[in-house]
Design an enzyme around this catalytic site. Sequence first.
Site, PDB file in Angstrom:
ATOM      1  N   ARG A 214       0.841  -1.195   0.000  1.00 13.10           N
ATOM      2  CA  ARG A 214       0.000   0.000   0.000  1.00 13.10           C
ATOM      3  C   ARG A 214       0.880   1.249   0.000  1.00 13.10           C
ATOM      4  O   ARG A 214       0.948   1.966  -0.976  1.00 13.10           O
ATOM      5  CB  ARG A 214      -0.965  -0.016   1.195  1.00 13.10           C
ATOM      6  CG  ARG A 214      -2.128   0.983   1.068  1.00 13.10           C
ATOM      7  CD  ARG A 214      -1.741   2.407   1.478  1.00 13.10           C
ATOM      8  NE  ARG A 214      -1.208   2.486   2.826  1.00 13.10           N
ATOM      9  CZ  ARG A 214      -0.607   3.574   3.309  1.00 13.10           C
ATOM     10  NH1 ARG A 214      -0.454   4.659   2.552  1.00 13.10           N
ATOM     11  NH2 ARG A 214      -0.124   3.588   4.535  1.00 13.10           N
ATOM     12  N   ASP A 215       1.585   1.516   1.070  1.00 14.33           N
ATOM     13  CA  ASP A 215       2.464   2.690   1.125  1.00 14.33           C
ATOM     14  C   ASP A 215       3.547   2.587   0.058  1.00 14.33           C
ATOM     15  O   ASP A 215       3.937   3.579  -0.569  1.00 14.33           O
ATOM     16  CB  ASP A 215       3.100   2.805   2.521  1.00 14.33           C
ATOM     17  CG  ASP A 215       3.408   4.239   2.917  1.00 14.33           C
ATOM     18  OD1 ASP A 215       3.878   5.008   2.057  1.00 14.33           O
ATOM     19  OD2 ASP A 215       3.183   4.600   4.082  1.00 14.33           O
TER      20      ASP A 215
ATOM     21  N   HIS B  86       3.256   4.142  -3.557  1.00 17.06           N
ATOM     22  CA  HIS B  86       3.704   5.502  -3.887  1.00 17.06           C
ATOM     23  C   HIS B  86       5.071   5.477  -4.573  1.00 17.06           C
ATOM     24  O   HIS B  86       5.319   6.215  -5.525  1.00 17.06           O
ATOM     25  CB  HIS B  86       3.821   6.346  -2.613  1.00 17.06           C
ATOM     26  CG  HIS B  86       2.519   6.695  -1.976  1.00 17.06           C
ATOM     27  ND1 HIS B  86       1.569   7.481  -2.584  1.00 17.06           N
ATOM     28  CD2 HIS B  86       2.013   6.378  -0.748  1.00 17.06           C
ATOM     29  CE1 HIS B  86       0.536   7.642  -1.768  1.00 17.06           C
ATOM     30  NE2 HIS B  86       0.770   6.974  -0.656  1.00 17.06           N
TER      31      HIS B  86
ATOM     32  N   SER C 190       3.119  10.870   9.028  1.00 16.48           N
ATOM     33  CA  SER C 190       3.044  10.865   7.563  1.00 16.48           C
ATOM     34  C   SER C 190       4.189  11.602   6.897  1.00 16.48           C
ATOM     35  O   SER C 190       4.574  11.282   5.771  1.00 16.48           O
ATOM     36  CB  SER C 190       1.725  11.497   7.106  1.00 16.48           C
ATOM     37  OG  SER C 190       0.637  11.008   7.822  1.00 16.48           O
TER      38      SER C 190
ATOM     39  N   HIS D 206       2.981   4.470  13.008  1.00 12.19           N
ATOM     40  CA  HIS D 206       3.375   4.360  11.600  1.00 12.19           C
ATOM     41  C   HIS D 206       4.408   5.445  11.333  1.00 12.19           C
ATOM     42  O   HIS D 206       4.113   6.633  11.455  1.00 12.19           O
ATOM     43  CB  HIS D 206       2.138   4.553  10.720  1.00 12.19           C
ATOM     44  CG  HIS D 206       2.423   4.646   9.244  1.00 12.19           C
ATOM     45  ND1 HIS D 206       2.271   3.566   8.394  1.00 12.19           N
ATOM     46  CD2 HIS D 206       2.829   5.682   8.462  1.00 12.19           C
ATOM     47  CE1 HIS D 206       2.562   3.942   7.146  1.00 12.19           C
ATOM     48  NE2 HIS D 206       2.904   5.224   7.161  1.00 12.19           N
TER      49      HIS D 206
ATOM     50  N   HIS E  56       7.813   7.235   9.054  1.00 11.89           N
ATOM     51  CA  HIS E  56       8.501   7.435   7.778  1.00 11.89           C
ATOM     52  C   HIS E  56       9.935   7.842   8.076  1.00 11.89           C
ATOM     53  O   HIS E  56      10.223   8.471   9.094  1.00 11.89           O
ATOM     54  CB  HIS E  56       7.800   8.486   6.917  1.00 11.89           C
ATOM     55  CG  HIS E  56       6.640   7.939   6.153  1.00 11.89           C
ATOM     56  ND1 HIS E  56       6.771   7.406   4.885  1.00 11.89           N
ATOM     57  CD2 HIS E  56       5.336   7.799   6.487  1.00 11.89           C
ATOM     58  CE1 HIS E  56       5.583   6.978   4.470  1.00 11.89           C
ATOM     59  NE2 HIS E  56       4.697   7.198   5.422  1.00 11.89           N
TER      60      HIS E  56
ATOM     61  N   TYR F 264       3.689  15.927   3.777  1.00 13.41           N
ATOM     62  CA  TYR F 264       3.171  14.589   3.489  1.00 13.41           C
ATOM     63  C   TYR F 264       4.130  13.836   2.565  1.00 13.41           C
ATOM     64  O   TYR F 264       4.484  14.322   1.487  1.00 13.41           O
ATOM     65  CB  TYR F 264       1.804  14.754   2.819  1.00 13.41           C
ATOM     66  CG  TYR F 264       0.893  13.564   2.842  1.00 13.41           C
ATOM     67  CD1 TYR F 264       0.554  12.932   4.035  1.00 13.41           C
ATOM     68  CD2 TYR F 264       0.313  13.095   1.668  1.00 13.41           C
ATOM     69  CE1 TYR F 264      -0.324  11.860   4.048  1.00 13.41           C
ATOM     70  CE2 TYR F 264      -0.568  12.022   1.675  1.00 13.41           C
ATOM     71  CZ  TYR F 264      -0.874  11.407   2.868  1.00 13.41           C
ATOM     72  OH  TYR F 264      -1.745  10.345   2.885  1.00 13.41           O
TER      73      TYR F 264
END
Length: 342
Positions: free
Chosen positions: A15-16, A19, A169, A196, A198, A287
């Site tokens: 999913r992520d 991108h 995010s 979650h 990054h 983001y």
Amino acid sequence: MSSERDIWITEVALRDGSHAINHQYTVEQVVSVAQALDEANVPYIEVSHGDGLAGSSLQYGLSRTDEMELIEAAVSVCKKAKIAVLLLPGIGTIRELDAAAKRGVKMVRIATHVTEADISAQHITRAKELGLEAVGFLMMSHMASTEKLVEQAKLMESYGADVVYVVDSAGALLPHEVTERIRALKQSLGIEIGFHGHNNLSLAMANTLAAIQEGATRIDGSVRCLGAGAGNTQTEVLVAVLDRIGLKTGVDLYKMMDLAEEIVAPILQVPQEITRDSLILGYAGVYSSFRLHAERAAKRFGVDSRDILVELGKRKVVGGQEDMIIDIAAEIASKKTATGAR
């Protein structure tokens, strides 16, 4: 490895990670990755467009393959793992949620901006009616105070969420900020807490460990760091680190390492690393999925992508406002032309 778990990992590469490859996953790729994750005993595997159900569009990026086909493919090869989806109210609707449930999805993560938890009520309620595990996903968590975060998380809990996530995010949070937020949620909520991360500031692992130390038990990872921006907390590394700490994930480390090296690495268009643009994402608090959009806009208008991202940060632009990237790039180019003409 033991099936007992102290930490429940959700793998987000399907999913992520979408991108990072411009939403070009094929059924064959999803089958090979999902099957290997299932064999490695990963409990949850998230599959959908990078921006969640119904995200395929000119604004967010067109999918090569219909996400429902990808979801069906993942469900068909997973004997133990539960397939999850992401849904952003306003992009995805109850219709897509129902369709995903019919295809065998067992968990849905309802994602809202950190100050907009109230728009998740209908979707969380419907998820519970469908018998799904419902997760509240508070995106861009760095943009709200801890007090505001707790307030919004309580709303999601009141709607019936089984878990609430702090979602970094932008990859902008620092470890002490994660500690403060998770601690406050743990003290204020009666449900599980997730994190979650990054890796835009090279802090995904440090932040994840800070979250776990404060009681987070639901953790996101992405194999080979395949995700937006500089990627997420790298799953195979996370499994190794948690094993060193003495926390059980139930995940087979060797199988995760083999999956990362032999199946996922060839899918990557370029290696996941902290580039100047992904660094700016974390620095400016933008983001993570905006990186490739900004790079394309910079090339189109002949400007520096970093200037675009910094301006996005100043304006506090959030997910769903991708159209602003073009507007800002055009503004910067116009100012550049005007300055040069003097």
